[in-house]
Design a protein around this motif. Structure first.
Motif, PDB file in Angstrom:
ATOM      1  N   VAL A  61      -2.112  -5.467 -10.589  1.00  0.00           N
ATOM      2  CA  VAL A  61      -0.825  -4.885 -10.224  1.00  0.00           C
ATOM      3  C   VAL A  61       0.183  -5.188 -11.323  1.00  0.00           C
ATOM      4  CG1 VAL A  61       1.084  -4.915  -8.575  1.00  0.00           C
ATOM      5  CG2 VAL A  61      -1.270  -5.056  -7.758  1.00  0.00           C
ATOM      6  N   LEU A  62       0.793  -4.158 -11.860  1.00  0.00           N
ATOM      7  CA  LEU A  62       1.825  -4.337 -12.873  1.00  0.00           C
ATOM      8  C   LEU A  62       3.181  -4.595 -12.224  1.00  0.00           C
ATOM      9  CD1 LEU A  62       2.530  -4.333 -15.882  1.00  0.00           C
ATOM     10  CD2 LEU A  62       2.893  -1.862 -15.722  1.00  0.00           C
ATOM     11  N   VAL A  63       3.440  -3.904 -11.112  1.00  0.00           N
ATOM     12  CA  VAL A  63       4.712  -4.098 -10.408  1.00  0.00           C
ATOM     13  C   VAL A  63       4.572  -3.710  -8.941  1.00  0.00           C
ATOM     14  CG1 VAL A  63       5.533  -1.805 -11.087  1.00  0.00           C
ATOM     15  CG2 VAL A  63       7.188  -3.530 -10.407  1.00  0.00           C
ATOM     16  N   HIS A  64       5.185  -4.498  -8.079  1.00  0.00           N
ATOM     17  CA  HIS A  64       5.325  -4.154  -6.663  1.00  0.00           C
ATOM     18  C   HIS A  64       6.698  -3.502  -6.482  1.00  0.00           C
ATOM     19  CE1 HIS A  64       1.852  -6.532  -5.178  1.00  0.00           C
ATOM     20  NE2 HIS A  64       2.155  -7.342  -6.180  1.00  0.00           N
ATOM     21  N   PHE A  65       6.734  -2.323  -5.868  1.00  0.00           N
ATOM     22  CA  PHE A  65       7.994  -1.649  -5.615  1.00  0.00           C
ATOM     23  C   PHE A  65       8.542  -2.031  -4.243  1.00  0.00           C
ATOM     24  CE2 PHE A  65       5.746   1.357  -8.539  1.00  0.00           C
ATOM     25  CZ  PHE A  65       6.604   1.207  -9.614  1.00  0.00           C
ATOM     26  N   ASP A  66       9.795  -1.688  -4.022  1.00  0.00           N
ATOM     27  CA  ASP A  66      10.483  -2.046  -2.777  1.00  0.00           C
ATOM     28  C   ASP A  66      10.390  -0.882  -1.797  1.00  0.00           C
ATOM     29  OD1 ASP A  66      12.172  -2.801  -0.739  1.00  0.00           O
ATOM     30  OD2 ASP A  66      13.787  -3.469  -2.048  1.00  0.00           O
ATOM     31  N   ARG A  67       9.471  -1.000  -0.860  1.00  0.00           N
ATOM     32  CA  ARG A  67       9.247   0.080   0.111  1.00  0.00           C
ATOM     33  C   ARG A  67      10.483   0.347   0.963  1.00  0.00           C
ATOM     34  NH1 ARG A  67       8.623   3.836   2.728  1.00  0.00           N
ATOM     35  NH2 ARG A  67       6.793   4.698   3.762  1.00  0.00           N
ATOM     36  N   ALA A  68      11.182  -0.695   1.362  1.00  0.00           N
ATOM     37  CA  ALA A  68      12.349  -0.534   2.232  1.00  0.00           C
ATOM     38  C   ALA A  68      13.481   0.221   1.538  1.00  0.00           C
ATOM     39  CB  ALA A  68      12.848  -1.903   2.695  1.00  0.00           C
ATOM     40  N   ALA A  69      13.511   0.176   0.215  1.00  0.00           N
ATOM     41  CA  ALA A  69      14.551   0.873  -0.547  1.00  0.00           C
ATOM     42  C   ALA A  69      14.116   2.272  -0.955  1.00  0.00           C
ATOM     43  CB  ALA A  69      14.918   0.055  -1.781  1.00  0.00           C
ATOM     44  N   GLY A  70      12.980   2.729  -0.437  1.00  0.00           N
ATOM     45  CA  GLY A  70      12.526   4.080  -0.726  1.00  0.00           C
ATOM     46  C   GLY A  70      11.720   4.210  -1.998  1.00  0.00           C
ATOM     47  N   GLN A  71      11.242   3.097  -2.531  1.00  0.00           N
ATOM     48  CA  GLN A  71      10.468   3.155  -3.767  1.00  0.00           C
ATOM     49  C   GLN A  71       9.026   3.565  -3.472  1.00  0.00           C
ATOM     50  OE1 GLN A  71      11.152  -0.761  -5.481  1.00  0.00           O
ATOM     51  NE2 GLN A  71      12.567   0.140  -6.932  1.00  0.00           N
ATOM     52  N   VAL A  72       8.851   4.841  -3.204  1.00  0.00           N
ATOM     53  CA  VAL A  72       7.530   5.403  -2.927  1.00  0.00           C
ATOM     54  C   VAL A  72       7.065   6.118  -4.191  1.00  0.00           C
ATOM     55  CG1 VAL A  72       6.220   7.006  -1.491  1.00  0.00           C
ATOM     56  CG2 VAL A  72       8.029   5.619  -0.481  1.00  0.00           C
ATOM     57  N   ALA A  73       6.195   5.465  -4.945  1.00  0.00           N
ATOM     58  CA  ALA A  73       5.768   5.985  -6.244  1.00  0.00           C
ATOM     59  C   ALA A  73       4.873   7.203  -6.068  1.00  0.00           C
ATOM     60  CB  ALA A  73       5.036   4.892  -7.016  1.00  0.00           C
ATOM     61  N   GLU A  74       5.228   8.290  -6.760  1.00  0.00           N
ATOM     62  CA  GLU A  74       4.548   9.565  -6.557  1.00  0.00           C
ATOM     63  C   GLU A  74       3.814  10.079  -7.794  1.00  0.00           C
ATOM     64  OE1 GLU A  74       3.568  11.697  -4.520  1.00  0.00           O
ATOM     65  OE2 GLU A  74       3.481  13.586  -5.603  1.00  0.00           O
ATOM     66  N   SER A  75       4.356   9.870  -8.977  1.00  0.00           N
ATOM     67  CA  SER A  75       3.801  10.515 -10.167  1.00  0.00           C
ATOM     68  C   SER A  75       3.975   9.608 -11.380  1.00  0.00           C
ATOM     69  CB  SER A  75       4.500  11.862 -10.406  1.00  0.00           C
ATOM     70  OG  SER A  75       5.906  11.679 -10.423  1.00  0.00           O
ATOM     71  N   ILE A  76       3.200   9.889 -12.443  1.00  0.00           N
ATOM     72  CA  ILE A  76       3.200   9.028 -13.622  1.00  0.00           C
ATOM     73  C   ILE A  76       3.229   9.881 -14.894  1.00  0.00           C
ATOM     74  CG2 ILE A  76       2.019   7.141 -14.817  1.00  0.00           C
ATOM     75  CD1 ILE A  76       0.299   6.794 -12.277  1.00  0.00           C
ATOM     76  N   PRO A 333       3.886  -0.391  -1.966  1.00  0.00           N
ATOM     77  CA  PRO A 333       3.757   0.579  -3.057  1.00  0.00           C
ATOM     78  C   PRO A 333       3.716  -0.161  -4.396  1.00  0.00           C
ATOM     79  CG  PRO A 333       6.003   0.563  -2.213  1.00  0.00           C
ATOM     80  CD  PRO A 333       5.204  -0.328  -1.309  1.00  0.00           C
ATOM     81  N   THR A 334       2.807   0.252  -5.264  1.00  0.00           N
ATOM     82  CA  THR A 334       2.611  -0.459  -6.522  1.00  0.00           C
ATOM     83  C   THR A 334       2.319   0.489  -7.671  1.00  0.00           C
ATOM     84  OG1 THR A 334       0.227  -0.693  -6.111  1.00  0.00           O
ATOM     85  CG2 THR A 334       1.654  -2.506  -5.368  1.00  0.00           C
ATOM     86  N   LEU A 335       2.476  -0.066  -8.879  1.00  0.00           N
ATOM     87  CA  LEU A 335       1.917   0.535 -10.077  1.00  0.00           C
ATOM     88  C   LEU A 335       0.830  -0.423 -10.550  1.00  0.00           C
ATOM     89  CD1 LEU A 335       1.817   2.507 -12.497  1.00  0.00           C
ATOM     90  CD2 LEU A 335       3.535   1.065 -13.600  1.00  0.00           C
ATOM     91  N   MET A 336      -0.382   0.087 -10.688  1.00  0.00           N
ATOM     92  CA  MET A 336      -1.508  -0.734 -11.096  1.00  0.00           C
ATOM     93  C   MET A 336      -2.007  -0.293 -12.469  1.00  0.00           C
ATOM     94  SD  MET A 336      -3.554  -1.176  -7.466  1.00  0.00           S
ATOM     95  CE  MET A 336      -4.403  -2.670  -8.006  1.00  0.00           C
ATOM     96  N   LEU A 337      -2.628  -1.206 -13.156  1.00  0.00           N
ATOM     97  CA  LEU A 337      -3.151  -0.942 -14.485  1.00  0.00           C
ATOM     98  C   LEU A 337      -4.592  -1.424 -14.546  1.00  0.00           C
ATOM     99  CD1 LEU A 337      -2.521   0.028 -17.388  1.00  0.00           C
ATOM    100  CD2 LEU A 337      -1.750  -2.303 -17.894  1.00  0.00           C
ATOM    101  N   ALA A 338      -5.453  -0.648 -15.196  1.00  0.00           N
ATOM    102  CA  ALA A 338      -6.867  -1.023 -15.317  1.00  0.00           C
ATOM    103  C   ALA A 338      -7.367  -0.601 -16.693  1.00  0.00           C
ATOM    104  CB  ALA A 338      -7.700  -0.369 -14.228  1.00  0.00           C
ATOM    105  N   GLU A 339      -8.504  -1.136 -17.075  1.00  0.00           N
ATOM    106  CA  GLU A 339      -9.140  -0.793 -18.338  1.00  0.00           C
ATOM    107  C   GLU A 339     -10.327   0.125 -18.067  1.00  0.00           C
ATOM    108  OE1 GLU A 339     -10.135  -4.406 -20.304  1.00  0.00           O
ATOM    109  OE2 GLU A 339      -8.051  -5.122 -20.329  1.00  0.00           O
TER     110      GLU A 339
END
Length: 343
Positions: A61-76, A333-339
Motif C-alpha cells: 500500500v502506497l497510501v490509505h485514503f480517507d473514506r469518510a472524506a469522500g476519498q474514493v479512488a476511481e482512476s489513475i 480505499p487505497t493506492l497500491m503499488l506492485a512489481e
C-alpha cells in the motif's frame, strides 16, 4: 430463477448500493491521507496455460485514503518520475500522489445547483477518469447530470479547472484516453453505451462508436478503455466483457469483437506489455485478475491482499498501480503499488 436473471439482480443490487453510498457520503474537501511504508466463444474462467504467466511481486500500500472524506479512488494517470494523478469520485477532486505517498489536491469541482441528483445512474456528481498528455497537461472527466458541467476538464496551475469539451447531460463519462496519434480525446459513456471522441484542442464531441457490445444491460455498459495495437479496447461492466474495436485508417471505428467474458463487474484494465495480456480490476468482487490473449483469466490479488472495490490499474514498465475505491464493500480505499514479473 435463471442464472442470467440472478446475475442481473446481483448487478442491480450492487449498483443501487453504490448509488446509495455515493449519495450518503458528505461532499466534504479531501482530508490529508496517510502514507503507508466478431464475437469469440465464451472462455472458461481459468486455464492451465495461465500458470506460467505474469505475476505481481512486492505488493504494498502506497497510501490509505480517507473514506469518510469522500476519498474514493476511481482512476489513475501515471506521471514521469513515479507520481500518479487520481480521480476521486465522491469528493469530486483530482489529486496527485507522490512517490512517498504524499497527497496534494489539484482541483475540486463544484456541486451543480441540484446537488448532482440528475447525474445518470448514480444520482450524484462525480469525478471519474483522468489522463495526462505528453506535454504534461492533466485532464479529467466530470459527471454532473447538467450541461455546462458534464465533460472533459483541464487542471490549470491556478487550481481553477477549465472545461475543454462539453458532453451531454445524460452521459456518464467514465474512462478518458488521449489518442496522441490522432490528437483526440476518447471517452466511454457508461450510461449510453458509447465511446465519444473530441479534438485534443477542445470543442464539440461526436460519437465514435455505439456498437451494441458497448451497451449496458441494466446499468453500466462501456467502462474502462485503452488504445492498443491498432484498436480501442473497452470493458463492459454489465456484461463482464472486454471488447476490441479496430481503428480504420481514417480513424473511424470498426465492428467490435468480444475478447474476454465472465469478468463480472469489470471496471478499468491495462496491458502488461506482453502482447494482448491484460490486468483487469473487478470492482464488485474486489479482485485484480490477469486475462490471457485467449480470454482465460485467473486471480492475482484479492481480499487477502487488500483488494476492496478495486477500480483501476495502470502499468508503467515494471510498476503496477492499483486503486481500491471500497465502494461496495470495505472501508479502506487505497493506492497500491506492485512489481510486474513477466515470467
Amino acid at each position: 430463477m435463471s442464472p442470467h436473471r440472478s446475475a442481473g439482480l446481483r448487478r442491480r443490487a450492487a449498483t443501487l448500493s453504490l448509488a446509495a453510498t455515493l449519495a450518503a457520503v458528505a461532499m466534504t474537501p479531501v482530508a490529508s491521507a496517510t502514507p503507508a511504508p466478431t464475437t469469440a466463444p465464451a472462455i472458461a474462467p481459468t486455464s492451465p496455460g495461465l500458470t506460467a504467466g505474469t505475476r505481481l511481486d512486492n505488493v504494498r500500500v502506497l497510501v490509505h485514503f480517507d473514506r469518510a472524506a469522500g476519498q474514493v479512488a476511481e482512476s489513475i494517470a501515471p506521471e514521469p518520475g513515479g507520481s500518479v494523478v487520481i480521480g476521486m469520485i465522491q469528493s469530486r477532486q483530482v489529486v496527485r500522489v507522490a512517490q512517498d505517498g504524499a497527497v496534494r489536491v489539484l482541483a475540486t469541482m463544484p456541486l451543480p445547483p441540484d446537488g448532482g441528483t440528475t447525474a445518470p445512474v448514480v444520482g450524484t456528481a462525480a469525478v471519474t477518469g483522468v489522463a495526462r498528455s505528453d506535454s504534461g497537461a492533466v485532464y479529467f472527466l466530470y459527471c454532473a447530470g447538467q450541461g455546462g458541467l458534464t465533460g472533459i476538464w483541464q487542471v490549470r496551475r491556478s487550481g481553477e479547472p477549465r472545461l475543454v469539451v462539453p458532453l451531454p447531460a445524460d452521459t456518464f463519462p467514465n474512462a478518458l484516453v488521449i489518442d496522441g496519434k490522432r490528437d483526440r480525446f476518447m471517452v466511454t459513456d457508461s450510461a449510453g453505451g458509447r465511446i465519444w471522441q473530441a479534438p485534443l484542442s477542445g470543442g464539440a464531441a461526436t460519437v465514435w462508436s455505439a456498437d451494441p457490445a458497448l451497451a449496458p444491460s441494466a446499468f453500466f455498459g462501456a467502462n474502462g478503455m485503452k488504445i492498443h495495437d491498432g484498436a480501442v479496447w473497452a470493458s463492459n461492466s454489465d456484461h463482464g466483457t472486454i471488447v476490441r474495436i479496430p481503428v480504420a485508417r481514417n480513424g473511424r471505428s470498426g465492428r467490435a469483437e468480444v475478447r474476454a467474458t465472465q469478468l463480472e463487474g469489470i471496471d478499468d484494465f491495462d496491458f502488461t506489455g506482453r502482447g494482448s495480456e491484460i490486468l483487469a480490476a473487478l470492482n464488485q468482487a474486489g479482485k485484480l485478475v490477469r486475462v490471457g490473449a485467449d480470454g482465460a483469466h485467473e486471480t492475482l490479488l484479492d481480499a487477502k491482499d487488500g483488494m476492496q472495490g478495486t477500480t483501476a490499474v495502470a502499468v508503467r514498465g515494471h510498476r503496477v498501480f492499483v486503486t481500491n475505491g471500497a465502494n461496495l464493500a470495505g472501508n479502506d480505499p487505497t493506492l497500491m503499488l506492485a512489481e510486474l514479473n513477466r515470467r
